[in-house]
Structures are given as C-alpha cells and as structure tokens.
Design a protein around this motif. Structure first.
Motif, PDB file in Angstrom:
ATOM      1  N   ARG A   1      75.387 -80.259 105.932  1.00 55.35           N
ATOM      2  CA  ARG A   1      74.279 -80.508 105.257  1.00 55.35           C
ATOM      3  C   ARG A   1      73.144 -79.293 105.327  1.00 55.35           C
ATOM      4  O   ARG A   1      72.985 -79.397 106.591  1.00 55.35           O
ATOM      5  CB  ARG A   1      74.008 -81.793 105.129  1.00 55.35           C
ATOM      6  CG  ARG A   1      74.770 -82.779 104.574  1.00 55.35           C
ATOM      7  CD  ARG A   1      75.183 -82.683 103.339  1.00 55.35           C
ATOM      8  NE  ARG A   1      74.076 -82.711 102.232  1.00 55.35           N
ATOM      9  CZ  ARG A   1      73.460 -83.714 101.807  1.00 55.35           C
ATOM     10  NH1 ARG A   1      73.943 -85.014 101.782  1.00 55.35           N
ATOM     11  NH2 ARG A   1      72.678 -83.369 100.770  1.00 55.35           N
ATOM     12  N   GLY A   2      72.395 -78.967 104.522  1.00 50.29           N
ATOM     13  CA  GLY A   2      71.393 -78.058 104.303  1.00 50.29           C
ATOM     14  C   GLY A   2      71.904 -76.860 104.866  1.00 50.29           C
ATOM     15  O   GLY A   2      71.325 -75.695 105.048  1.00 50.29           O
ATOM     16  N   GLY A   3      73.284 -76.572 104.590  1.00 52.04           N
ATOM     17  CA  GLY A   3      73.967 -75.216 104.928  1.00 52.04           C
ATOM     18  C   GLY A   3      73.807 -74.027 104.062  1.00 52.04           C
ATOM     19  O   GLY A   3      74.377 -72.956 104.596  1.00 52.04           O
ATOM     20  N   SER A   4      72.880 -74.131 102.986  1.00 53.74           N
ATOM     21  CA  SER A   4      72.695 -72.939 102.247  1.00 53.74           C
ATOM     22  C   SER A   4      72.099 -71.947 102.920  1.00 53.74           C
ATOM     23  O   SER A   4      72.225 -70.692 102.748  1.00 53.74           O
ATOM     24  CB  SER A   4      72.052 -73.331 100.721  1.00 53.74           C
ATOM     25  OG  SER A   4      72.808 -74.058 100.062  1.00 53.74           O
ATOM     26  N   ASP A   5      70.944 -72.086 103.683  1.00 54.64           N
ATOM     27  CA  ASP A   5      70.447 -71.321 104.631  1.00 54.64           C
ATOM     28  C   ASP A   5      71.042 -70.489 105.530  1.00 54.64           C
ATOM     29  O   ASP A   5      71.126 -69.427 105.387  1.00 54.64           O
ATOM     30  CB  ASP A   5      69.263 -72.068 105.666  1.00 54.64           C
ATOM     31  CG  ASP A   5      68.398 -72.924 104.852  1.00 54.64           C
ATOM     32  OD1 ASP A   5      68.307 -72.755 103.643  1.00 54.64           O
ATOM     33  OD2 ASP A   5      67.741 -73.758 105.458  1.00 54.64           O
ATOM     34  N   TYR A   6      72.447 -71.265 105.844  1.00 57.89           N
ATOM     35  CA  TYR A   6      73.400 -70.460 106.786  1.00 57.89           C
ATOM     36  C   TYR A   6      74.105 -69.524 105.680  1.00 57.89           C
ATOM     37  O   TYR A   6      74.349 -68.437 106.493  1.00 57.89           O
ATOM     38  CB  TYR A   6      74.251 -71.554 107.233  1.00 57.89           C
ATOM     39  CG  TYR A   6      75.035 -71.110 108.573  1.00 57.89           C
ATOM     40  CD1 TYR A   6      74.986 -70.036 109.094  1.00 57.89           C
ATOM     41  CD2 TYR A   6      76.176 -71.784 108.890  1.00 57.89           C
ATOM     42  CE1 TYR A   6      75.706 -69.627 110.121  1.00 57.89           C
ATOM     43  CE2 TYR A   6      76.846 -71.414 109.841  1.00 57.89           C
ATOM     44  CZ  TYR A   6      76.818 -70.388 110.509  1.00 57.89           C
ATOM     45  OH  TYR A   6      77.638 -69.970 111.638  1.00 57.89           O
TER      46      TYR A   6
ATOM     47  N   MET B   1      67.634 -63.723  98.830  1.00 59.56           N
ATOM     48  CA  MET B   1      66.664 -64.727  98.461  1.00 59.56           C
ATOM     49  C   MET B   1      67.484 -66.147  98.504  1.00 59.56           C
ATOM     50  O   MET B   1      68.559 -65.998  97.560  1.00 59.56           O
ATOM     51  CB  MET B   1      66.150 -64.265  96.976  1.00 59.56           C
ATOM     52  CG  MET B   1      65.567 -62.796  97.016  1.00 59.56           C
ATOM     53  SD  MET B   1      64.763 -62.666  95.734  1.00 59.56           S
ATOM     54  CE  MET B   1      63.455 -63.488  95.466  1.00 59.56           C
ATOM     55  N   LYS B   2      67.183 -66.883  99.129  1.00 57.30           N
ATOM     56  CA  LYS B   2      67.690 -68.246  98.936  1.00 57.30           C
ATOM     57  C   LYS B   2      66.880 -69.257  98.537  1.00 57.30           C
ATOM     58  O   LYS B   2      65.747 -69.479  98.931  1.00 57.30           O
ATOM     59  CB  LYS B   2      68.229 -68.706 100.575  1.00 57.30           C
ATOM     60  CG  LYS B   2      68.878 -70.019 100.421  1.00 57.30           C
ATOM     61  CD  LYS B   2      68.035 -71.210 100.954  1.00 57.30           C
ATOM     62  CE  LYS B   2      68.751 -72.495 100.788  1.00 57.30           C
ATOM     63  NZ  LYS B   2      67.662 -73.687 101.221  1.00 57.30           N
ATOM     64  N   PHE B   3      67.358 -69.935  97.506  1.00 63.12           N
ATOM     65  CA  PHE B   3      66.240 -70.905  96.845  1.00 63.12           C
ATOM     66  C   PHE B   3      67.107 -72.446  97.085  1.00 63.12           C
ATOM     67  O   PHE B   3      68.234 -72.628  96.871  1.00 63.12           O
ATOM     68  CB  PHE B   3      66.294 -70.712  95.188  1.00 63.12           C
ATOM     69  CG  PHE B   3      65.786 -69.458  94.921  1.00 63.12           C
ATOM     70  CD1 PHE B   3      64.115 -69.648  94.946  1.00 63.12           C
ATOM     71  CD2 PHE B   3      66.338 -68.382  95.054  1.00 63.12           C
ATOM     72  CE1 PHE B   3      63.604 -68.435  94.447  1.00 63.12           C
ATOM     73  CE2 PHE B   3      65.594 -66.942  94.526  1.00 63.12           C
ATOM     74  CZ  PHE B   3      64.177 -67.043  94.388  1.00 63.12           C
TER      75      PHE B   3
ATOM     76  N   ALA C   1      63.140 -80.022 112.041  1.00 62.35           N
ATOM     77  CA  ALA C   1      62.304 -79.387 111.077  1.00 62.35           C
ATOM     78  C   ALA C   1      63.360 -78.844 109.882  1.00 62.35           C
ATOM     79  O   ALA C   1      63.877 -77.603 109.979  1.00 62.35           O
ATOM     80  CB  ALA C   1      61.547 -78.434 111.765  1.00 62.35           C
ATOM     81  N   LYS C   2      63.546 -79.609 108.931  1.00 60.60           N
ATOM     82  CA  LYS C   2      64.575 -79.133 108.043  1.00 60.60           C
ATOM     83  C   LYS C   2      64.197 -78.384 107.364  1.00 60.60           C
ATOM     84  O   LYS C   2      65.311 -77.826 106.460  1.00 60.60           O
ATOM     85  CB  LYS C   2      65.164 -80.589 107.504  1.00 60.60           C
ATOM     86  CG  LYS C   2      64.355 -81.122 106.235  1.00 60.60           C
ATOM     87  CD  LYS C   2      65.115 -82.018 105.420  1.00 60.60           C
ATOM     88  CE  LYS C   2      64.463 -82.451 104.374  1.00 60.60           C
ATOM     89  NZ  LYS C   2      65.481 -82.843 103.373  1.00 60.60           N
ATOM     90  N   VAL C   3      63.048 -77.648 107.283  1.00 59.29           N
ATOM     91  CA  VAL C   3      62.614 -76.603 106.290  1.00 59.29           C
ATOM     92  C   VAL C   3      63.770 -75.189 106.753  1.00 59.29           C
ATOM     93  O   VAL C   3      63.976 -74.467 105.851  1.00 59.29           O
ATOM     94  CB  VAL C   3      61.455 -76.117 106.542  1.00 59.29           C
ATOM     95  CG1 VAL C   3      61.031 -75.738 108.074  1.00 59.29           C
ATOM     96  CG2 VAL C   3      60.779 -75.190 105.710  1.00 59.29           C
TER      97      VAL C   3
HETATM   98 MG    MG Z   1      67.370 -77.214 103.273  1.00 61.61          MG
END
Ligand code: MG
Ligand code: ADP
Ligand code: ASP
Length: 447
Positions: free
Chosen positions: A202-207, A1-3, A260-262
């Motif tokens: 940046r935005g790397g938590s999804d990764y 689960m990523k928040f 789509a940075k979602v």
């Molecule tokens: Mg993000």
C-alpha cells in the motif's frame, strides 16, 4: 512526476494534473499515477466481499467507482469517436467479474487473485490520464508498468528485481522519451517473472516512481500530493504543522518508516542509491516550493525536523531467565518472526527480556505459541509509536530530556534511541497519541 490518489480524484484534479505536466514538458517527464482516490480501498473491499461468497455484492460495490472514471472521461474525451478508455473499462468490468468469481470459488491462490484485482485501480487511472492528456494535446502514451517492473512472488508486498527492472525500463522508455512522448504509467503494480500481476504494498506508487527515476537517472523525482511537502507533523493531527524546506535522505526515511505516509518508506532507497533529488509538491498549490530531499540536509544541531506517528501498534514482551548471560536467544526469537514473515518496528532489550512492537499482527497467535517455548510472552494492543526526527538529535544534548519532560504525565511504554542517531522513538497508549504530538509540536517548533 508521481501523482497520488487525491491528485487524480475527480474532474478538477485531472485538469490540475494536465496543467502541471504541460508546464514541464521541456524536461521530458515520465508520469506515474496512483489509482483515483478510494479506488484501491474499494477493490480490497470487493475482494473481501467475494471471499465471503457474495459475488453480486462485490461487483455492485465497485459500480460507483467506475462511475467516477466515466465522469472524467465524459468531461474530457470527445464522445463522437471511439475512445480507448471506454474499451479499457469494458475489459476491466469483464476481467474483474471473472477474478471475483474465482475468489468465491477459490480457484486460484487468494493472494494472487487479490493483487490481480487491486491492480485495476492503477490500470484504469493510467489509461484515463493518458487519454485525457492526449485529448488536451499532450503527446502522451500509456505504458503498462507490469511489463517494466519485475518482482519476486511476494504478493501484496513484492520486491522489485533491480537489474531486470532497470534494463526493461531503459529499453522501453528511452525510445519513447527520445521520440518526444510522455509515458504515463500506473504506480504500485508490477509483475513477477511468470507475468503474474504483483503489487508493491500500500502506498507503493511512490516506490514505482523512484524505481523508474533511478533506472533512467532522472534529474529529479517529483512526488505530487495533497499537502505542501513533508511537514513538521501530520497536518491532520495538528493545524500548526509547517512545511520542512529541506530534509536529508536519512531523516526522510525515518519519517516515512514511522508513519509520515506522505512518502512511502522504500521510496527513498532507489533515489539515494543514484543521487537523485526528491521533491514533494502540492497539486493544489503547484507554485509553493514544497520539500527537497537531498543526500545531506546540512542543518545545524539542536534542530528537530518532524514528528511522525503510527497507530494500531501491538507490544510483545518476551521474558526468559534462560537469557541471562547466554547467547543465541535473540537469534532464536528473531527466527520466529522471520518464519512468520512479520516485521518488527521498534525494539528494546534488557538482560532477561525483549520488548518489541508490531503493526502487522495477522500471524500473532502462531508467533506467540512458538515464542512460549523460549520464555513468558505478553501481548498488548492499542498503542501508538511516536518518532521525533532530525539531524539535530545526532549532535545535541538535552533534546531527549525536553521531549520527555514535555509529556511527563504520560506513561511511556517503550523507548528506542541511538540506533539511527536521527530519531528518538517511543510508544504510548493510542488514545494519547494526538495530544502528545500537539504538545511536542508546540514545544519543539515554538520558533
Ligand atoms: Mg501515498
Ligand atoms: P498520495 O495519495 O498523494 O500518495 P498520501 O495520502 O499517501 O497521498 O499522503 C499524503 C498525506 O500524508 C497527507 O494528506 C497527510 O495527511 C499525511 N501525512 C502524514 N504525516 C505527514 C507529514 N509529516 N507531512 C505531510 N503529510 C503527512
Ligand atoms: N493505490 C495504491 C494504494 O492506495 C498505491 C498508492 O496510492 O501509492 O495503496
């Protein structure tokens, strides 16, 4: 689960995360958390202030963000006993002060210092979330991602070394899960083989979350954010955007890549490789289904799924008479970009010229100087890329004509179609981007 950052922005947000995690404890979740919203930006800004020599200003700029953490900790953590978060915060203050001082003195390579500095967003948020969950009775424990995700030395956009990462993730997390604990990890941060802190971009938590899901062959990867799934376009641009129930991996990858940075572009890869379904859900409305990303979306032709966009794009054109009928020109051009480690987004070629777009222009002057040896070079900034995505594009005629006739009064600077067969990508002046998206959305999602 990523928040994501907005899912841990304030006291109410932490309360919501607690509820979402606690309803899924039977599935043995692992939690990956981003920095509290705006904290990574603030750390980057502090680094820049220190770079200009203003150490005191850099330190002072962070205080309001530490305060936001303290507010959450005061709300949930009992103040009559010592708590691990306060200890962590004191340590963070000292270490950041030391690192920012080093920035002003240039006593270590700046890129290395920058990653070390920005990593504190996730270090703090993961510690805070772990302590909050513990205080609320969840058997949570913080795990330092930098011991598990091992990368190369490319500070700011480090690449994970998969075999080592997979081994460490299993070794460290499996016993915890077996013991009924809920590991809480910071996203985005990692370390190289020498133990120095690196970040995944940046935005790397999804990764990070996707890597961990893949290493453990998780049943599902859940990306919790502030919108209900992947939508037909950025809801900030067009209020009529709707949630897309199912996307294929390929569609999701194209959307993510084109802004789509979602979802972070690379998120998809480890999940695809291991056949793990990805679900994008809304922290604010946990009961809404969101978007499922599956290997195949199985949609009928003639359906477009979404319109992605990216602003602040520069077009570069190289024209060379020498290119006529010769080989090796493309390779010479690409080598220049490789040497300056610059990514090309969209590309289109004719017999004597190449046009391409870039969103990172830090090395543009050097690139142009090199390319001028090969031909005439033109650079124009202020563009936006728009990318229409859908499996339907693969199998239908007339969609390209619908797209361009809808915006027939807008000058299109560059078009790319056919490379991936699920996207149609084109470039317009930045000031037209919002209007073009609204009009296309109206036309393509009428029903
Ligand atoms: Mg993000
Ligand atoms: P997080 O902090 O959870 O990682 P992000 O800000 O990175 O969240 O991503 C979520 C945001 O992505 C949304 O608030 C939305 O404005 C933006 N976004 C852009 N394109 C889309 C799209 N097609 N569908 C959904 N959200 C989108
Ligand atoms: N905190 C990092 C960022 O703002 C990583 C992330 O949120 O995914 O880029």
């Amino acid at each position: 689960m990523k928040f994501g950052g907005t899912s841990v922005g304030d006291v109410e947000a932490f309360e919501r995360v607690f509820h979402i995690v606690s309803t899924q404890l039977d599935k043995h979740p692992i939690v990956v958390v981003s920095a509290m919203t705006k904290v990574t930006d603030a750390l980057v800004a502090a680094f820049e202030i220190a770079k200009k020599g203003d150490f005191a200003g850099a330190i002072a700029s962070l205080e309001q963000h530490f305060e936001r953490h303290v507010e959450v900790s005061k709300q949930f953590l009992p103040d009559d006993q010592p708590n691990l978060f306060n200890g962590e915060l004191d340590l963070t203050r000292n270490e950041l002060s030391d690192l920012l001082m080093r920035v002003t003195r240039r006593s270590l390579p700046l890129q290395m210092l920058k990653d070390a500095i920005v990593s504190y967003g996730e270090q703090l948020s993961s510690r805070l979330l772990a302590e909050v969950l513990k205080a609320k009775g969840v058997n949570a424990c913080q795990v330092d991602s930098r011991r598990l995700i091992i990368t190369d030395d490319e500070y700011g956009a480090a690449q994970p070394i998969w075999d080592e990462t997979e081994k460490l993730v299993k070794l460290e997390l499996e016993p915890l899960i077996a013991a009924g604990e809920v590991p809480i990890m910071g996203g985005f941060i990692a370390a190289n083989r020498g133990g120095e802190t690196t970040t995944l971009g940046r935005g790397g938590s999804d990764y990070s979350a996707a890597l961990i899901a893949a290493a453990l062959r998780a049943g599902e990867l859940q990306i919790w954010t502030d919108v209900t799934g992947v939508m037909t376009c950025d809801p900030r641009i067009c209020g009529e955007a709707r949630t897309i129930p199912v996307l294929s991996y390929e569609e999701a990858a194209e959307l993510a890549y084109f802004g789509a940075k979602v979802l972070h572009p690379k998120t998809i890869k480890p999940a695809v490789d291991h056949g793990i379904p990805v679900r994008v859900c809304n922290t604010f409305h946990p009961d809404e289904t969101g978007t499922m990303i599956l290997a195949e979306s199985g949609e009928a032709p003639n359906r477009i799924k979404s319109i992605a966009h990216k602003k602040n794009i520069t077009i570069l054109r190289i024209t060379s008479a020498r290119m006529l009928g010769s080989f090796g020109f493309m390779s010479a051009v690409f080598q220049v970009f490789e040497r300056f480690r610059t990514v090309i987004d969209v590309i289109s070629t004719s017999e004597v010229s190449i046009a391409l777009t870039l969103d990172n222009t830090t090395e543009i002057d050097k690139i142009v100087t090199e390319l001028e040896r090969l031909g005439d070079v033109e650079v124009e900034s202020g563009y936006g890329v728009i990318c229409v995505v859908g499996e339907g594009l693969r199998a239908s005629t007339g969609l390209a004509s619908t797209v361009f006739s809808t915006i027939s009064d807008v000058n299109v600077a560059l078009i790319s179609h056919g490379a991936s067969s699920v996207n149609l990508t084109f470039v317009v002046k930045e000031e037209y981007v919002s209007d073009v998206i609204k009009r296309l959305h109206k036309e393509l999602f009428r029903n």
